[in-house]
Design an enzyme around this catalytic site. Structure first.
Site, PDB file in Angstrom:
ATOM      1  CB  ILE A 265      -0.988   0.002   1.190  1.00  0.00           C
ATOM      2  CG1 ILE A 265      -1.940   1.191   1.085  1.00  0.00           C
ATOM      3  CG2 ILE A 265      -0.271  -0.043   2.536  1.00  0.00           C
ATOM      4  CD1 ILE A 265      -3.178   1.059   1.965  1.00  0.00           C
TER       5      ILE A 265
ATOM      6  N   PRO B  61       7.429  11.751  -0.413  1.00  0.00           N
ATOM      7  CG  PRO B  61       9.008  11.817  -2.135  1.00  0.00           C
ATOM      8  CD  PRO B  61       7.581  11.453  -1.850  1.00  0.00           C
TER       9      PRO B  61
ATOM     10  CB  SER C  80       6.429  -2.256   3.822  1.00  0.00           C
ATOM     11  OG  SER C  80       6.958  -1.390   4.803  1.00  0.00           O
TER      12      SER C  80
ATOM     13  CD  GLU D 257      -1.367   0.988   8.722  1.00  0.00           C
ATOM     14  OE1 GLU D 257      -0.212   1.435   8.583  1.00  0.00           O
ATOM     15  OE2 GLU D 257      -2.329   1.354   8.020  1.00  0.00           O
TER      16      GLU D 257
ATOM     17  CD  GLN E 103      18.457  -5.366  46.002  1.00  0.00           C
ATOM     18  OE1 GLN E 103      19.141  -4.367  46.175  1.00  0.00           O
ATOM     19  NE2 GLN E 103      17.752  -5.939  46.962  1.00  0.00           N
TER      20      GLN E 103
ATOM     21  CG  LEU F 202      19.311  -5.765  31.718  1.00  0.00           C
ATOM     22  CD1 LEU F 202      17.933  -6.389  31.855  1.00  0.00           C
ATOM     23  CD2 LEU F 202      19.993  -5.687  33.079  1.00  0.00           C
TER      24      LEU F 202
END
Length: 430
Positions: free
Chosen positions: A170, A175, A205, A291, A328, A386
């Site tokens: 779609i 721009p 896409s 969507e 911890q 992490l």
């Protein structure tokens, strides 16, 4: 619907005998014993822990998970280098019934419900493979055609799309016009019974692989407002004047082809108009809640994946003579992450229930998209932290998840626009 889901599951599993029936879950469409729910599960990605799904959905999920493990994950690194996935995986997905899951069987689907479609969105997120544009193709493009297309358009496109032989895209963004959809310049002018289409689109896409593109264009410059002068057109690959530009080099979503598209004096027959003339903006507003819900569900699923990836890492990574998980500060961070994820999952699941009942309003969909995509980026940041230095290495899944997350608050309407729409409903509610 249960029988159809089982048939779809067997396509993926390659079996010929229906799986043993499981005890029914207590949810909106089946009675029985209560499920654990996400917070009580051993893993946030476990199957059979959410009340909105039935045992048949669980069987289907197992088959979808198997497909991504066998047909997508082993090839994804190769696709990242190519900047697009293979057409072969599209056709494999079609054969397994994973494209247009909720499309009727006589059109090539398996006749599933919204929850069945959500399973495919979620399992792709759990695989950490963002390349295949299945959700855009099935959850967005096919929805426009089935909801607003003529009988001829549906018969022409949908069976080929469910088979993976016709890939959909779609084209809204230009721009100079992103969230400001009313500022688009692409236009179509009548020439007898035909239309002449001119303009360009960007960030599309599935653009390079696309066989059919829904193009948003201005058709009435004299309309009282731009919203009343927009129409949708079905542009097919190979049409004279339809030019696919370069594949765009993105920060993330490396295996998902994203392209520029150009339309130079394309002559379109009257049959290429999707729905009614000048009703395009109305159709877009009607389809956007799904969507945005799709984006929210993918976002929270990606967050669940990142949490489990990080939980596993800190439990085996050693520092200061013990695993990082024994620190911890790490434990508290994991507690925060799981709490935020579980609360958001409950909200998104509620939105899925509302949408299945055709009761999801625009503002609630905006809240889901805004909140879940912000959480996804927050979780990505903390999970990379992490992991320490290894989290910055591309071969670690968390690095890919981190860069893929960044676009979520941008597409489908930026989160700034989401807040505007939510606020408008609050302030101007009648």
């Amino acid at each position: 619907m249960a029988a159809r889901l089982l048939r779809g599951s067997l396509r993926v599993l390659g079996g010929h005998r229906a799986p043993r029936q499981l005890p029914a879950a207590r949810c909106s469409h089946s009675g029985g014993e209560e499920r654990l729910e996400t917070p009580s599960a051993k893993k946030l990605t476990d199957i059979g822990i959410r009340r909105i799904f039935s045992p048949e959905h669980d069987i289907f999920r197992k088959s979808v998970r198997k497909f991504f493990q066998e047909e997508v994950i082993p090839h994804h690194s190769e696709w990242e280098k190519a900047g697009e996935v293979s057409r072969e995986v599209w056709e494999k997905a079609g054969k397994q019934g994973l494209l247009g899951v909720n499309i009727a069987e006589h059109l090539g689907g398996i006749g599933g419900d919204l929850y069945s479609a959500a399973i495919v969105w979620e399992e792709q997120a759990y695989s950490n493979c963002s390349g295949p544009g299945f959700s855009i193709h099935s959850g967005i493009v096919m929805s426009y055609i089935t909801n607003h297309g003529s009988e001829e358009q549906i018969k022409h496109f949908i069976p080929q799309m469910t088979a993976g032989k016709c890939i959909g895209a779609i084209a809204m963004t230009e721009p100079g016009a992103g969230s400001d959809l009313q500022g688009i310049k692409t236009n179509a002018k009548k020439d007898g019974s035909d239309w002449i289409l001119n303009g360009s689109k960007v960030f599309i896409s599935n653009g390079s692989l696309s066989d059919v593109v829904i193009v948003v264009a201005v058709t009435n410059h004299e309309a009282p407002s731009p919203a009343h002068g927009i129409s949708l057109f079905l542009v097919e690959n190979g049409m004279k004047g339809f030019i696919k530009g370069r594949k765009l080099h993105k920060m993330g979503l490396k295996a998902q082809d994203t392209a520029e598209l150009f339309f130079e004096d394309i002559r379109l027959p009257a049959s290429a108009l999707l729905g009614e003339e000048n009703k395009g903006f109305y159709y877009i507003m009607k389809e956007l809640p799904q969507e945005r819900l799709l984006i929210a569900d993918v976002a929270i699923s990606a967050s669940e994946f990142m949490f489990e990836e990080t939980r596993n890492y800190v439990k085996q990574r050693k520092a200061f003579g013990k695993t990082v998980a024994h620190l911890q500060t790490v434990q508290h961070k994991l507690a925060e992450l799981k709490t935020h994820i579980c609360v958001t999952r409950a909200f998104v699941d509620n939105c899925l229930q509302l949408h299945e009942a055709k009761r999801l309003d625009s503002a609630t969909a905006c809240m889901a998209k805004y909140w879940a995509s912000e959480l996804q980026n927050s979780v990505a940041y903390d999970c990379v932290q992490l992991h320490g230095g290894w989290g910055y290495m591309w071969e670690y899944p968390i690095a890919k998840a981190y860069v893929d997350a960044r676009v979520q608050p941008i597409y489908g309407g930026t989160n700034e626009i989401m807040k505007e729409l939510i606020a408008r409903e609050i302030v101007f509610d009648k």
